[in-house]
Design an enzyme around this catalytic site. Structure first.
Site, PDB file in Angstrom:
ATOM      1  N   LYS A  67     -12.312  -0.240   4.911  1.00 20.44           N
ATOM      2  CA  LYS A  67     -12.930   0.944   4.314  1.00 20.44           C
ATOM      3  C   LYS A  67     -14.304   0.610   3.742  1.00 20.44           C
ATOM      4  O   LYS A  67     -15.279   1.342   3.951  1.00 20.44           O
ATOM      5  CB  LYS A  67     -12.031   1.511   3.211  1.00 20.44           C
ATOM      6  N   ALA A  83     -10.762   0.380  -1.604  1.00 27.64           N
ATOM      7  CA  ALA A  83      -9.469   0.188  -2.267  1.00 27.64           C
ATOM      8  C   ALA A  83      -8.351   0.753  -1.403  1.00 27.64           C
ATOM      9  O   ALA A  83      -8.558   1.716  -0.666  1.00 27.64           O
ATOM     10  CB  ALA A  83      -9.469   0.863  -3.639  1.00 27.64           C
ATOM     11  N   ASP A  84      -7.180   0.142  -1.511  1.00 24.97           N
ATOM     12  CA  ASP A  84      -6.023   0.644  -0.776  1.00 24.97           C
ATOM     13  C   ASP A  84      -4.751   0.217  -1.496  1.00 24.97           C
ATOM     14  O   ASP A  84      -4.732  -0.800  -2.201  1.00 24.97           O
ATOM     15  CB  ASP A  84      -6.009   0.112   0.653  1.00 24.97           C
ATOM     16  N   GLN A  85      -3.705   1.009  -1.308  1.00 27.63           N
ATOM     17  CA  GLN A  85      -2.391   0.712  -1.869  1.00 27.63           C
ATOM     18  C   GLN A  85      -1.344   0.714  -0.771  1.00 27.63           C
ATOM     19  O   GLN A  85      -1.387   1.543   0.135  1.00 27.63           O
ATOM     20  CB  GLN A  85      -1.973   1.780  -2.889  1.00 27.63           C
ATOM     21  N   ALA A 120      -5.110  -3.134  -3.697  1.00 31.88           N
ATOM     22  CA  ALA A 120      -6.167  -4.063  -3.290  1.00 31.88           C
ATOM     23  C   ALA A 120      -7.547  -3.468  -3.516  1.00 31.88           C
ATOM     24  O   ALA A 120      -7.750  -2.258  -3.357  1.00 31.88           O
ATOM     25  CB  ALA A 120      -6.001  -4.425  -1.821  1.00 31.88           C
TER      26      ALA A 120
END
Length: 211
Positions: A67, A83-85, A120
């Site tokens: 991203k 950011a990612d989950q 993250a």
């Protein structure tokens, strides 16, 4: 609201670029006084090649990195934060719901059990990674009757499909939870304290340390 780190003279350079459309992440930055602009990376998370072969923690860091790099191509010389989950449960990953019934089915799986959120964050400039980290949080849901779960999902409306797990800990979703072990900012989707530490380390925020 004027970004407080700018008015205090502690912020250096152009505003951050947040590679996310998440209002929760934007709110974390805004309330911390950071200058930023939010841009949707438009990354197809589910269709990204090879992502399903990764462990949940690695999935989160990989997608956050992709991203940030995608948005970085549009914003040269700027620090871009991706950011990612991922939600790990029973040896697998639970993804965002595709519709109301799918979301309710996933919520029933998590009902009365404990799952792990891997959150993250990756910082990139001109495609080069400046920093990356993952914060993991253990979350226990209360045991809730099916009628109450359905009522919760209806009350959430569109937001029910916008978050991994179908809840927002900073809002109505807190009613579903029994215990959280870890960083609350990570549950929202943007671990703030390690992010601020990295921004200080790379000189984006003035340390203002006397020697």
């Amino acid at each position: 609201m004027t970004a407080l780190l700018v008015t205090s003279g502690l912020w250096r350079g152009a505003p951050l670029v947040l590679a996310s459309k998440s209002e929760g992440r934007a709110r974390v930055l805004r309330e911390a006084g950071l200058p930023f602009e939010a841009v949707d990376s438009e990354l197809d998370e589910r269709g990204h090649p090879g992502v399903d072969a990764l462990e949940p923690r690695e999935q989160a860091i990989h997608l956050a990195r992709e991203k940030a790099r995608l948005v970085s191509t549009r914003y040269p010389e700027r620090v871009v934060v991706g950011a990612d989950q991922t939600l790990a449960f029973a040896g697998g990953v639970i993804h965002k719901a595709t519709d109301f019934e799918d979301g309710l089915a996933k919520l029933r799986k998590l009902n009365g059990a404990t799952h792990t959120l891997h959150s993250a964050v990756v910082g990139v400039r001109d495609g080069d990674v400046l920093f990356e980290f993952v914060k993991s949080v253990e979350i226990s849901m209360r045991k809730i009757g099916d009628r109450a779960l359905a009522a919760y999902a209806c009350a959430m409306g569109e937001k029910f499909l916008m978050t991994v797990g179908g809840y927002e800990i900073e809002g109505f979703g807190a009613n579903l939870l029994e215990n959280v072990s870890g960083d609350l900012f990570a549950v929202i989707g943007l671990p703030l304290l390690p992010l601020l530490a990295e921004l200080r380390r790379i000189g984006q925020i003035d340390e203002d340390i006397e020697t």
